[in-house]
Design an enzyme around this catalytic site. Structure first.
Site, PDB file in Angstrom:
ATOM      1  N   ASP A   3     -46.492   3.711 -48.449  1.00 34.32           N
ATOM      2  CA  ASP A   3     -46.380   2.386 -47.845  1.00 34.32           C
ATOM      3  C   ASP A   3     -44.970   2.124 -47.329  1.00 34.32           C
ATOM      4  O   ASP A   3     -44.074   1.756 -48.089  1.00 34.32           O
ATOM      5  CB  ASP A   3     -46.784   1.331 -48.879  1.00 34.32           C
ATOM      6  CG  ASP A   3     -46.794  -0.066 -48.295  1.00 34.32           C
ATOM      7  OD1 ASP A   3     -46.568  -0.221 -47.079  1.00 34.32           O
ATOM      8  OD2 ASP A   3     -47.025  -1.014 -49.060  1.00 34.32           O
ATOM      9  N   ASP A  19     -45.252  -1.250 -40.878  1.00 30.58           N
ATOM     10  CA  ASP A  19     -45.929  -1.264 -42.176  1.00 30.58           C
ATOM     11  C   ASP A  19     -47.157  -0.355 -42.169  1.00 30.58           C
ATOM     12  O   ASP A  19     -48.161  -0.665 -41.531  1.00 30.58           O
ATOM     13  CB  ASP A  19     -46.332  -2.705 -42.511  1.00 30.58           C
ATOM     14  CG  ASP A  19     -46.908  -2.825 -43.918  1.00 30.58           C
ATOM     15  OD1 ASP A  19     -46.676  -1.925 -44.740  1.00 30.58           O
ATOM     16  OD2 ASP A  19     -47.596  -3.826 -44.190  1.00 30.58           O
TER      17      ASP A  19
END
Ligand SMILES: *[C@@H]1O[C@H](CO)[C@@H](O)[C@H](O)[C@H]1NC(C)=O
Ligand SMILES: *[C@@H]1O[C@H](CO)[C@@H](O)[C@H](O)[C@H]1NC(C)=O
Ligand SMILES: *[C@@H]1O[C@H](CO)[C@@H](O)[C@H](O)[C@H]1NC(C)=O
Ligand SMILES: *[C@@H]1O[C@H](CO)[C@@H](O)[C@H](O)[C@H]1NC(C)=O
Ligand SMILES: *[C@@H]1O[C@H](CO)[C@@H](O)[C@H](O)[C@H]1NC(C)=O
Ligand SMILES: *[C@@H]1O[C@H](CO)[C@@H](O)[C@H](O)[C@H]1NC(C)=O
Ligand SMILES: *[C@@H]1O[C@H](CO)[C@@H](O)[C@H](O)[C@H]1NC(C)=O
Ligand SMILES: *[C@@H]1O[C@H](CO)[C@@H](O)[C@H](O)[C@H]1NC(C)=O
Ligand SMILES: CC(=O)N[C@H]1CO[C@H](CO)[C@@H](O)[C@@H]1O
Length: 505
Positions: free
Chosen positions: A275, A76
């Site tokens: 992201d 992430d």
């Protein structure tokens, strides 16, 4: 930042260059073998749908503690803490919670590690934008990734969580969830002299590929096309020098169809966050509605979280072209078949009711409207090669050279920043496609590398041969780094880890 619930573990190849301070880690995307339990999960419907849009999240296998315990973590770029599920986490011992959130994918037992130390009890508490969260202690232990061993890395130990897999957050340390900032993995990789600069490159490869690679401290010129172009990361506020997210300026979004007709969907530039922990792409309402109008998409997000679009786009020569920075800034072309997702029929079989639609063959669309922040998630990132330089506050992008099996790794130093280098001249073609066809986990039953059923030796072998080919192809074209390549296939289901294969090349 936002991310969707993961379900399954995946392929991992970890490799280490001996002569350069780069830490390469290959990670994988697991195609799901079973649909999530959405019929029991009305309240969580949206998360589960998003999850299957891309066939699962991006995972990597790492280990921690002494002796090392293997855990699988979701990669992430939108968050900055690493956390793992505690073996005694409530979720891992409750059938009713697991029916809701999924079985624990991999856990860590602090009492079985000689190098574990507690930092602060009950101090770890992270909440993500999609409403999920985890809480427990902060602790330190040895962390192994891509052949590198990081001493005394601070991590969260989730004892109470609604997420069934740990996370590998690789954002700015300023963004950690703790009240008291602490050096995160990117800081310690540099502090412990494992890499020279706080920089890494991310190559997800296309929707049909199983694995991607993150290279800490380096970039690979075989994995992108043309010139790598940099844009500044935007500070949290204008004129501030605080940075906590990978925000860059998107200056234009257009599409180009098979006749070369260009449609412009933007009227001004706006900030977007890159992201990897988000499966879809979220853009301003006005921009997405112009796109939906142009392609005849139907926004049903308020009811089912889907935007519906005709599957005909899967076979059309249409690209969405994202430009960053100024007129000379990087442009990434995202082909329609990376954002038109053929995942609706499986949900219809489970009881999803479609609204009246002006097309029969129904797919979903991987870009959705947002009125708060704008995120370029995996439906964008797969088409790009992205270099994140946290030291110099720069991000460089170039079109990804999909299915590349060759490698030419260059170290990023803090003095040089992201080097001004060019990648390959054009997209890798037949030869490399043939290689990766063997490793692809398409749902076609003829594919030898089909891992959607049971974990078999054939699955693992095909990935191994791909890794092997990387080395031998490299022997002709580029200097061969002295890499140890480890391939791990982990296949997990809703009820936990079902099988693991380990092959060392
Ligand atoms: C952890 O994974 C490594 C390969 O990455 C393997 O050699 C080792 O046996 C695994 N350990 C356990 C306890 O499964
Ligand atoms: C898990 O173990 C830790 C340390 O032994 C303990 O503090 C914690 O309360 C336990 N959590 C649960 C949910 O049992
Ligand atoms: C922690 O546990 C409580 C119940 O003991 C629950 O209400 C809460 O949602 C849990 N929090 C997380 C993040 O799992
Ligand atoms: C290209 O132009 C032709 C003729 O105007 C049109 O029929 C066709 O639909 C166009 N193709 C696309 C992909 O827009
Ligand atoms: C797709 O369109 C581009 C221009 O938009 C063109 O260069 C390319 O040849 C087309 N490919 C096919 C297969 O039609
Ligand atoms: C699209 O519109 C934006 C904003 O008006 C403009 O900056 C950009 O240059 C346009 N893109 C193209 C390819 O014309
Ligand atoms: C990078 O190199 C290319 C080709 O050598 C050159 O055209 C370009 O101006 C350089 N960019 C920067 C920012 O130095
Ligand atoms: C990459 O390989 C996959 C699997 O073989 C294939 O479906 C896909 O079209 C390839 N992508 C490109 C750009 O060649
Ligand atoms: C995009 C994707 O991987 N969709 C998958 C969702 O799950 C179903 C059921 O297993 C698969 O058939 C789809 O391929």
């Amino acid at each position: 930042m936002i991310f969707t619930l993961p379900l399954l573990a995946a392929w991992v190849i970890a490799a280490r260059a001996a002569d350069q301070r780069v830490v390469p880690v290959t990670f994988g995307r697991q195609q799901q073998s079973s649909l999530p339990l959405l019929h029991r999960r009305a309240g969580q419907f949206s998360q589960e749908l998003n999850n299957n849009l891309t066939g699962g999240g991006y995972y990597t296998e790492v280990s921690l503690g002494t002796p090392p315990q293997n855990v699988t973590l979701i990669l992430d770029t939108g968050s900055s803490d690493i956390w793992v599920l505690a073996t005694n986490a409530t979720l891992c011992h409750s059938a009713s919670l697991q029916a809701y959130y999924g079985g624990c994918i991999a856990t860590y037992d602090p009492s079985a590690s000689d190098t574990y130390s507690l930092v602060s009890e009950d101090d770890f508490n992270i909440q993500y934008a999609d409403g999920s969260g985890a809480e427990g202690d902060y602790f330190k232990d040895t962390f192994h990734i891509g052949g590198a061993a990081i001493d005394s890395l601070q991590m969260g130990l989730a004892e109470n969580t609604t997420i069934n897999s740990g996370l590998l957050g690789i954002g700015f340390a300023a963004n950690v969830a703790a009240n008291q900032a602490y050096p995160n993995i990117i800081d310690l990789l540099v502090d412990q002299n494992l890499i020279d600069s706080q920089a890494y490159s991310l190559y997800l490869d296309d929707l049909y590929a199983e694995t991607g690679t993150i290279l800490f401290g380096g970039l690979d010129t075989q994995k992108f096309i043309g010139e790598l172009k940099s844009v500044p990361i935007q500070p949290d506020e204008e004129d501030s020098d605080a940075y906590s997210s990978f925000t860059v300026t998107l200056s234009s979004l257009t599409s180009t169809d098979g006749n070369g007709t260009v449609t412009n969907y933007t009227r001004s530039s706006f900030p977007v966050i890159l992201d990897s922990g988000t499966t879809l792409t979220y853009l301003p309402n006005a921009v997405t509605y112009r796109i939906f109008d142009a392609i005849g998409a139907v926004d049903d997000t308020s009811r089912t979280q889907f935007v519906y679009v005709s599957c005909d786009y899967l076979s059309q020569n249409l690209t969405f072209d994202f430009q960053f920075g100024d007129d000379d800034g990087p442009v990434i072309h995202v082909p329609a078949d990376e954002v038109v997702l053929d995942n609706v029929k499986a949900y219809v079989d489970l009881g999803l009711r479609l609204p009246d639609l002006p097309f029969e063959n129904v797919c979903s669309f991987g870009m959705q409207p947002s009125s708060s922040y704008y995120l370029l998630g995996d439906t964008f990132l797969r088409s790009a090669y992205v270099v994140y330089d946290l030291t110099n506050k720069e991000i460089a992008l170039a079109p990804a050279n999909l299915n590349s099996t060759e490698s030419n790794v260059i170290e990023i130093t803090s003095a040089s920043g992201i080097p001004n280098v060019s990648g390959v001249a054009s997209q890798a073609t037949v030869a490399s496609t043939a290689t990766s066809a063997a490793t692809a986990s398409s749902s076609s039953s003829s594919s030898q590398g089909d891992d959607t059923e049971t974990p078999t030796a054939a699955t693992v072998t095909s990935a191994t041969s791909s890794a092997d080919q990387t080395g031998s192809a490299g022997a002709k074209a580029v200097p061969v780094p002295n890499w140890e390549v480890v391939v791990v296939a982990g296949i997990a289901g809703l009820s936990g880890l079902m099988g693991v294969g380990v092959f060392v090349v």
